[in-house]
Scaffold this motif. Structure first.
Motif, PDB file in Angstrom:
ATOM      1  N   TRP A 295     -13.242  -5.086  -1.544  1.00 49.35           N
ATOM      2  CA  TRP A 295     -13.175  -3.696  -2.470  1.00 49.35           C
ATOM      3  C   TRP A 295     -14.618  -3.139  -2.583  1.00 49.35           C
ATOM      4  CZ3 TRP A 295      -9.457  -0.413  -3.907  1.00 49.35           C
ATOM      5  CH2 TRP A 295     -10.184   0.809  -4.798  1.00 49.35           C
ATOM      6  N   SER A 296     -15.667  -3.828  -2.548  1.00 49.24           N
ATOM      7  CA  SER A 296     -16.794  -3.260  -2.629  1.00 49.24           C
ATOM      8  C   SER A 296     -17.371  -2.221  -1.565  1.00 49.24           C
ATOM      9  CB  SER A 296     -17.826  -4.211  -2.866  1.00 49.24           C
ATOM     10  OG  SER A 296     -17.963  -5.116  -1.355  1.00 49.24           O
ATOM     11  N   MET A 297     -16.505  -2.533  -0.344  1.00 50.48           N
ATOM     12  CA  MET A 297     -16.881  -1.536   0.786  1.00 50.48           C
ATOM     13  C   MET A 297     -16.370  -0.008   0.655  1.00 50.48           C
ATOM     14  SD  MET A 297     -15.852  -4.276   3.825  1.00 50.48           S
ATOM     15  CE  MET A 297     -16.187  -3.151   5.229  1.00 50.48           C
ATOM     16  N   VAL A 298     -15.363  -0.035  -0.382  1.00 54.40           N
ATOM     17  CA  VAL A 298     -14.741   1.319  -0.541  1.00 54.40           C
ATOM     18  C   VAL A 298     -14.684   1.697  -2.156  1.00 54.40           C
ATOM     19  CG1 VAL A 298     -13.201   1.227   1.234  1.00 54.40           C
ATOM     20  CG2 VAL A 298     -12.634   0.101  -0.794  1.00 54.40           C
ATOM     21  N   GLU A 299     -15.321   0.845  -2.880  1.00 51.75           N
ATOM     22  CA  GLU A 299     -15.515   1.193  -4.357  1.00 51.75           C
ATOM     23  C   GLU A 299     -16.025   2.526  -4.672  1.00 51.75           C
ATOM     24  OE1 GLU A 299     -17.347  -1.613  -6.759  1.00 51.75           O
ATOM     25  OE2 GLU A 299     -19.036  -1.860  -5.440  1.00 51.75           O
ATOM     26  N   ASP A 300     -16.969   3.084  -3.901  1.00 54.94           N
ATOM     27  CA  ASP A 300     -17.825   4.121  -4.171  1.00 54.94           C
ATOM     28  C   ASP A 300     -17.004   5.497  -3.452  1.00 54.94           C
ATOM     29  OD1 ASP A 300     -19.869   3.116  -5.468  1.00 54.94           O
ATOM     30  OD2 ASP A 300     -20.916   2.582  -3.882  1.00 54.94           O
ATOM     31  N   ASP A 301     -15.835   5.350  -2.806  1.00 54.76           N
ATOM     32  CA  ASP A 301     -14.910   6.309  -2.276  1.00 54.76           C
ATOM     33  C   ASP A 301     -13.989   6.832  -3.377  1.00 54.76           C
ATOM     34  OD1 ASP A 301     -16.131   6.104   0.066  1.00 54.76           O
ATOM     35  OD2 ASP A 301     -14.854   4.672   1.083  1.00 54.76           O
ATOM     36  N   PHE A 302     -14.145   6.317  -4.363  1.00 55.25           N
ATOM     37  CA  PHE A 302     -13.163   6.912  -5.733  1.00 55.25           C
ATOM     38  C   PHE A 302     -13.763   7.593  -6.900  1.00 55.25           C
ATOM     39  CE2 PHE A 302     -11.237   3.500  -3.429  1.00 55.25           C
ATOM     40  CZ  PHE A 302      -9.779   3.886  -3.232  1.00 55.25           C
ATOM     41  N   VAL A 303     -13.024   8.460  -7.467  1.00 56.97           N
ATOM     42  CA  VAL A 303     -13.455   9.246  -8.559  1.00 56.97           C
ATOM     43  C   VAL A 303     -12.647   8.397  -9.608  1.00 56.97           C
ATOM     44  CG1 VAL A 303     -13.557  11.250  -9.942  1.00 56.97           C
ATOM     45  CG2 VAL A 303     -13.728  11.594  -7.463  1.00 56.97           C
ATOM     46  N   GLU A 304     -13.316   7.539 -10.412  1.00 56.60           N
ATOM     47  CA  GLU A 304     -12.541   6.567 -11.504  1.00 56.60           C
ATOM     48  C   GLU A 304     -11.972   7.430 -12.421  1.00 56.60           C
ATOM     49  OE1 GLU A 304     -13.011   2.652 -13.890  1.00 56.60           O
ATOM     50  OE2 GLU A 304     -14.768   3.376 -12.829  1.00 56.60           O
ATOM     51  N   GLU A 305     -12.558   8.462 -13.072  1.00 60.48           N
ATOM     52  CA  GLU A 305     -12.058   9.438 -14.191  1.00 60.48           C
ATOM     53  C   GLU A 305     -10.712  10.220 -13.743  1.00 60.48           C
ATOM     54  OE1 GLU A 305     -13.675  12.919 -17.278  1.00 60.48           O
ATOM     55  OE2 GLU A 305     -15.181  11.271 -16.434  1.00 60.48           O
ATOM     56  N   GLY A 306      -9.712   9.943 -14.357  1.00 59.82           N
ATOM     57  CA  GLY A 306      -8.476  10.851 -14.101  1.00 59.82           C
ATOM     58  C   GLY A 306      -7.862  10.285 -12.773  1.00 59.82           C
ATOM     59  N   PHE A 307      -8.396   9.123 -11.983  1.00 61.05           N
ATOM     60  CA  PHE A 307      -7.519   8.675 -10.973  1.00 61.05           C
ATOM     61  C   PHE A 307      -6.080   8.570 -11.184  1.00 61.05           C
ATOM     62  CE2 PHE A 307      -5.846   5.571  -8.215  1.00 61.05           C
ATOM     63  CZ  PHE A 307      -6.315   5.997  -6.861  1.00 61.05           C
ATOM     64  N   ILE A 308      -5.357   8.849 -10.392  1.00 57.94           N
ATOM     65  CA  ILE A 308      -3.825   8.588 -10.603  1.00 57.94           C
ATOM     66  C   ILE A 308      -3.212   8.170  -9.154  1.00 57.94           C
ATOM     67  CG2 ILE A 308      -3.227  11.070 -10.412  1.00 57.94           C
ATOM     68  CD1 ILE A 308      -0.814  10.409 -12.136  1.00 57.94           C
ATOM     69  N   GLY A 309      -2.362   7.237  -9.147  1.00 59.96           N
ATOM     70  CA  GLY A 309      -1.621   6.913  -7.792  1.00 59.96           C
ATOM     71  C   GLY A 309      -0.058   6.665  -8.117  1.00 59.96           C
ATOM     72  N   ILE A 310       0.528   7.663  -7.406  1.00 64.52           N
ATOM     73  CA  ILE A 310       2.029   7.472  -7.363  1.00 64.52           C
ATOM     74  C   ILE A 310       2.439   6.713  -6.185  1.00 64.52           C
ATOM     75  CG2 ILE A 310       4.341   9.150  -7.306  1.00 64.52           C
ATOM     76  CD1 ILE A 310       2.391   9.530  -9.753  1.00 64.52           C
ATOM     77  N   ASP A 311       3.575   5.636  -6.364  1.00 68.15           N
ATOM     78  CA  ASP A 311       4.182   4.960  -5.477  1.00 68.15           C
ATOM     79  C   ASP A 311       5.456   5.606  -5.183  1.00 68.15           C
ATOM     80  OD1 ASP A 311       5.624   3.051  -3.809  1.00 68.15           O
ATOM     81  OD2 ASP A 311       5.546   1.396  -5.421  1.00 68.15           O
ATOM     82  N   GLY A 312       5.631   6.073  -3.903  1.00 66.16           N
ATOM     83  CA  GLY A 312       6.813   6.726  -3.795  1.00 66.16           C
ATOM     84  C   GLY A 312       8.076   5.730  -3.161  1.00 66.16           C
ATOM     85  N   ARG A 313       7.704   4.253  -3.136  1.00 69.24           N
ATOM     86  CA  ARG A 313       8.663   3.336  -2.993  1.00 69.24           C
ATOM     87  C   ARG A 313       9.276   3.684  -1.754  1.00 69.24           C
ATOM     88  NH1 ARG A 313      11.808   3.268  -8.063  1.00 69.24           N
ATOM     89  NH2 ARG A 313      12.388   0.988  -7.342  1.00 69.24           N
ATOM     90  N   LYS A 314       8.934   4.391  -0.599  1.00 65.23           N
ATOM     91  CA  LYS A 314       9.307   4.705   0.749  1.00 65.23           C
ATOM     92  C   LYS A 314      10.908   5.308   0.331  1.00 65.23           C
ATOM     93  CE  LYS A 314       7.073   1.408   3.090  1.00 65.23           C
ATOM     94  NZ  LYS A 314       7.039   0.044   3.947  1.00 65.23           N
ATOM     95  N   GLU A 315      10.752   6.123  -0.570  1.00 67.18           N
ATOM     96  CA  GLU A 315      12.246   6.816  -1.191  1.00 67.18           C
ATOM     97  C   GLU A 315      11.852   8.432  -0.836  1.00 67.18           C
ATOM     98  OE1 GLU A 315      14.936   5.705  -2.318  1.00 67.18           O
ATOM     99  OE2 GLU A 315      14.299   3.611  -2.473  1.00 67.18           O
ATOM    100  N   VAL A 316      12.804   9.026  -0.450  1.00 61.54           N
ATOM    101  CA  VAL A 316      12.632  10.570  -0.182  1.00 61.54           C
ATOM    102  C   VAL A 316      12.985  11.295  -1.452  1.00 61.54           C
ATOM    103  CG1 VAL A 316      13.979  12.591   0.980  1.00 61.54           C
ATOM    104  CG2 VAL A 316      13.599  10.523   2.101  1.00 61.54           C
ATOM    105  N   ASN A 317      13.776  10.831  -2.511  1.00 64.88           N
ATOM    106  CA  ASN A 317      13.877  11.239  -3.739  1.00 64.88           C
ATOM    107  C   ASN A 317      12.777  11.067  -4.658  1.00 64.88           C
ATOM    108  OD1 ASN A 317      14.685  12.043  -6.159  1.00 64.88           O
ATOM    109  ND2 ASN A 317      16.876  11.034  -6.067  1.00 64.88           N
TER     110      ASN A 317
END
Length: 160
Positions: free
Chosen positions: A35-57
């Motif tokens: 993770w240390s190779m990419v940790e500086d590639d993110f904005v921590e404040e306000g970060f959000i990730g949605i998992d689409g679960r491979k679903e169209v809906n």
């Protein structure tokens, strides 16, 4: 035929930097489970990730990563699991070949990036892991460079 290791944005500094972050650096860090190779590639404040679960809906999508730390833990889990597997082909080549990132929309200091996976990787036992999904990344210039502020990922590819 495209070279999967070649950045398709040689003369566009913003798009070139985004591609390097989301393709080259991401793949190499994932394969190293580091993770240390990419940790500086993110904005921590306000970060959000949605998992689409491979679903169209979208009704089936989930707020799986309400924080960067939640995403980091899942990323590390997946990377470690992957590192523990045996493959009949070079994993780095297979992942690069499967990955396409050629559509980056930039408006000012914000970017919408479309990263797609379409292919697979052959395991040592002859089975094939299918890599077929897409992610929409939300990036912005933060502290002088492009970073990931969130994503909607694990979407079907194609969506239809």
């Amino acid at each position: 035929m495209r070279d999967p290791f070649q950045n398709p944005f040689p003369s566009d500094s913003a798009r070139r930097a985004i591609w390097e972050m989301l393709v080259s650096r991401d793949i190499d860090a994932f394969l190293a489970a580091d993770w240390s190779m990419v940790e500086d590639d993110f904005v921590e404040e306000g970060f959000i990730g949605i998992d689409g679960r491979k679903e169209v809906n979208p009704d089936k999508w989930r707020l799986a990563f309400p924080s960067l730390s939640a995403y980091r833990e899942e990323w590390l889990r997946q990377a470690r699991d992957f590192a523990g597997q045996s493959f009949a082909e070079d994993p780095r080549t297979a992942i690069f070949t499967t990955t396409t990132l050629e559509d980056i929309e930039i408006e000012g200091e914000t970017a919408l990036v479309r990263k797609k996976f379409d292919g697979g990787i052959t395991k040592a036992d002859g089975t094939r892991d299918v890599l077929q999904w897409q992610t929409l990344y939300y990036c912005r210039r933060h502290q002088g460079r492009w970073k990931i502020s969130g994503f909607t990922g694990y979407l079907p590819n194609p969506m239809g």
